[in-house]
Design a protein around this motif. Structure first.
Motif, PDB file in Angstrom:
ATOM      1  N   SER A 126       0.851  -1.185   0.000  1.00 42.06           N
ATOM      2  CA  SER A 126       0.000   0.000   0.000  1.00 42.06           C
ATOM      3  C   SER A 126       0.891   1.240   0.000  1.00 42.06           C
ATOM      4  CB  SER A 126      -0.933   0.018   1.221  1.00 42.06           C
ATOM      5  OG  SER A 126      -0.182   0.042   2.426  1.00 42.06           O
ATOM      6  N   GLY A 127       0.308   2.360  -0.398  1.00 42.58           N
ATOM      7  CA  GLY A 127       1.048   3.607  -0.407  1.00 42.58           C
ATOM      8  C   GLY A 127       1.864   3.846  -1.658  1.00 42.58           C
ATOM      9  N   TYR A 128       1.701   3.000  -2.678  1.00 43.57           N
ATOM     10  CA  TYR A 128       2.370   3.164  -3.967  1.00 43.57           C
ATOM     11  C   TYR A 128       1.308   3.246  -5.064  1.00 43.57           C
ATOM     12  CZ  TYR A 128       6.575   1.436  -1.526  1.00 43.57           C
ATOM     13  OH  TYR A 128       7.614   1.248  -0.647  1.00 43.57           O
ATOM     14  N   ASP A 129       1.636   3.948  -6.137  1.00 42.35           N
ATOM     15  CA  ASP A 129       0.758   3.964  -7.301  1.00 42.35           C
ATOM     16  C   ASP A 129       1.017   2.691  -8.105  1.00 42.35           C
ATOM     17  OD1 ASP A 129       0.016   6.464  -6.413  1.00 42.35           O
ATOM     18  OD2 ASP A 129       1.173   7.563  -7.904  1.00 42.35           O
ATOM     19  N   VAL A 130       0.547   1.558  -7.581  1.00 41.77           N
ATOM     20  CA  VAL A 130       0.949   0.257  -8.130  1.00 41.77           C
ATOM     21  C   VAL A 130       0.343   0.044  -9.517  1.00 41.77           C
ATOM     22  CG1 VAL A 130       1.035  -2.221  -7.756  1.00 41.77           C
ATOM     23  CG2 VAL A 130       1.111  -0.669  -5.793  1.00 41.77           C
ATOM     24  N   GLY A 131       1.237  -0.175 -10.472  1.00 40.48           N
ATOM     25  CA  GLY A 131       0.809  -0.409 -11.844  1.00 40.48           C
ATOM     26  C   GLY A 131       0.940  -1.852 -12.266  1.00 40.48           C
ATOM     27  N   GLY A 132       0.770  -2.774 -11.329  1.00 38.26           N
ATOM     28  CA  GLY A 132       0.825  -4.183 -11.648  1.00 38.26           C
ATOM     29  C   GLY A 132       1.993  -4.874 -10.974  1.00 38.26           C
ATOM     30  N   SER A 133       1.992  -6.219 -11.051  1.00 38.96           N
ATOM     31  CA  SER A 133       3.004  -7.011 -10.365  1.00 38.96           C
ATOM     32  C   SER A 133       3.313  -8.270 -11.145  1.00 38.96           C
ATOM     33  CB  SER A 133       2.530  -7.385  -8.959  1.00 38.96           C
ATOM     34  OG  SER A 133       1.397  -8.242  -9.038  1.00 38.96           O
ATOM     35  N   ALA A 134       4.472  -8.845 -10.836  1.00 36.10           N
ATOM     36  CA  ALA A 134       4.892 -10.119 -11.418  1.00 36.10           C
ATOM     37  C   ALA A 134       5.532 -10.942 -10.319  1.00 36.10           C
ATOM     38  CB  ALA A 134       5.871  -9.890 -12.568  1.00 36.10           C
TER      39      ALA A 134
END
Length: 304
Positions: A126-134
């Motif tokens: 949390s607290g990040y502008d998360v643009g996806g993950s792998a």
């Protein structure tokens, strides 16, 4: 097929070469574990079927992100169940090894995950502008992007030990692992870049794409990367620079792309429908004919 076996034959003796010849002949006599429209014999599927004790993974479900849920559909397009209610993902991904679905929202600054059966949700970043993950569950880590700060991070699977791995411009998102690289789509610059995991160096794979790059994914057994390009549907390029995305199939913006490498199928969705084609963008079939909203598309395979 010829390319696959010629590479092997350089590294084996005459006896093994004879076995390979017999296998090649045999695959002409039986129904191959792939679509005939794609190739007469899918060498990767054949190697998995005949040369390994494990069975070829089989697609069991299609999962799409909605405006207020993440839902599971049967392969014929009929609704199966809601996996995660109250979720509005921007990017979906999966980890087949741990049988987990990951989803993120840059606007809401989170990365969450839950198992294929949908029984619980864990918020891991949390607290990040998360643009996806792998996820790389074999090594106990996953990668994610912050497309507000243009940074790429890794972390333990529980979200601890967040570590900066690199920076690139253009709002990186939709990361995926392929070989020694982590690829990221730079949505604002319409460029695909990749991080060399061993050295930490970053290079551009493509020049400027013909439109904004929403997401990208690779065929893990082939040499192609598939892109969602805003208003220009699905594009395709090679994996190595300098790669140029070119139009493959569809219209409008694909809000999700997924590959079934075992059957040789490409799945993509616009806001309301899901379509399946072969990896050449031909023989397309409308799987889910309407009624969808939101973003994201992943495939669930059975356990092997």
């Amino acid at each position: 097929m010829t390319r696959y076996f010629s590479v092997i034959s350089k590294n084996v003796g005459k006896g093994a070469a004879l076995f390979i010849f017999l296998l090649t002949f045999h695959c002409q006599l039986v129904t191959p574990p792939c679509d005939l429209a794609d190739s007469l014999c899918n060498p990767v599927a054949l190697s998995l079927l005949y040369l390994r004790p494990r069975k070829v993974p089989r697609l069991e479900a299609i999962v799409v992100g909605g405006s207020s849920s993440i839902d599971r559909y049967n392969l014929d397009g009929s609704f199966h169940s809601t996996l995660f209610a109250g979720e509005a993902p921007e990017i979906l991904s999966t980890d087949q090894e741990s049988r987990q679905i990951y989803w993120s929202s840059a606007a809401s600054q989170y990365l969450r995950r839950g198992p294929f059966n949908g029984i619980y949700i864990s918020q891991i970043v949390s607290g990040y502008d998360v643009g996806g993950s792998a996820a790389d569950s074999k090594n106990g880590i996953f990668y994610f992007t912050d497309n507000g700060t243009d940074q790429i991070f890794s972390a333990n699977l529980d979200g601890s030990a967040v570590t900066l791995r690199g920076s690139t411009a253009g709002g990186p998102q939709s990361p995926f692992l392929d070989g020694p690289y982590l690829y990221v789509a730079r949505k604002d610059d319409a460029i695909l870049s990749r991080l060399h995991l061993a050295s930490g160096s970053i290079e551009d794979v493509t020049g400027i794409a013909p439109g904004a790059m929403f997401m990208a994914t690779a065929d893990p057994f082939g040499d192609s990367i598939y892109y969602s390009i805003a208003t220009l549907a699905v594009q395709r390029s090679g994996k190595n620079p300098p790669a140029t995305p070119t139009y493959l199939v569809g219209s409008g913006t694909a809000f999700g792309i997924a590959i079934d490498p075992y059957a040789g199928h490409l799945y993509f969705r616009d806001a309301a429908t899901v379509t399946r084609c072969n990896l050449q963008g031909m023989e397309c079939v409308l799987i889910i004919s309407g009624g969808l909203s939101g973003s994201g598309l992943v495939l669930l395979f059975d356990s092997t």
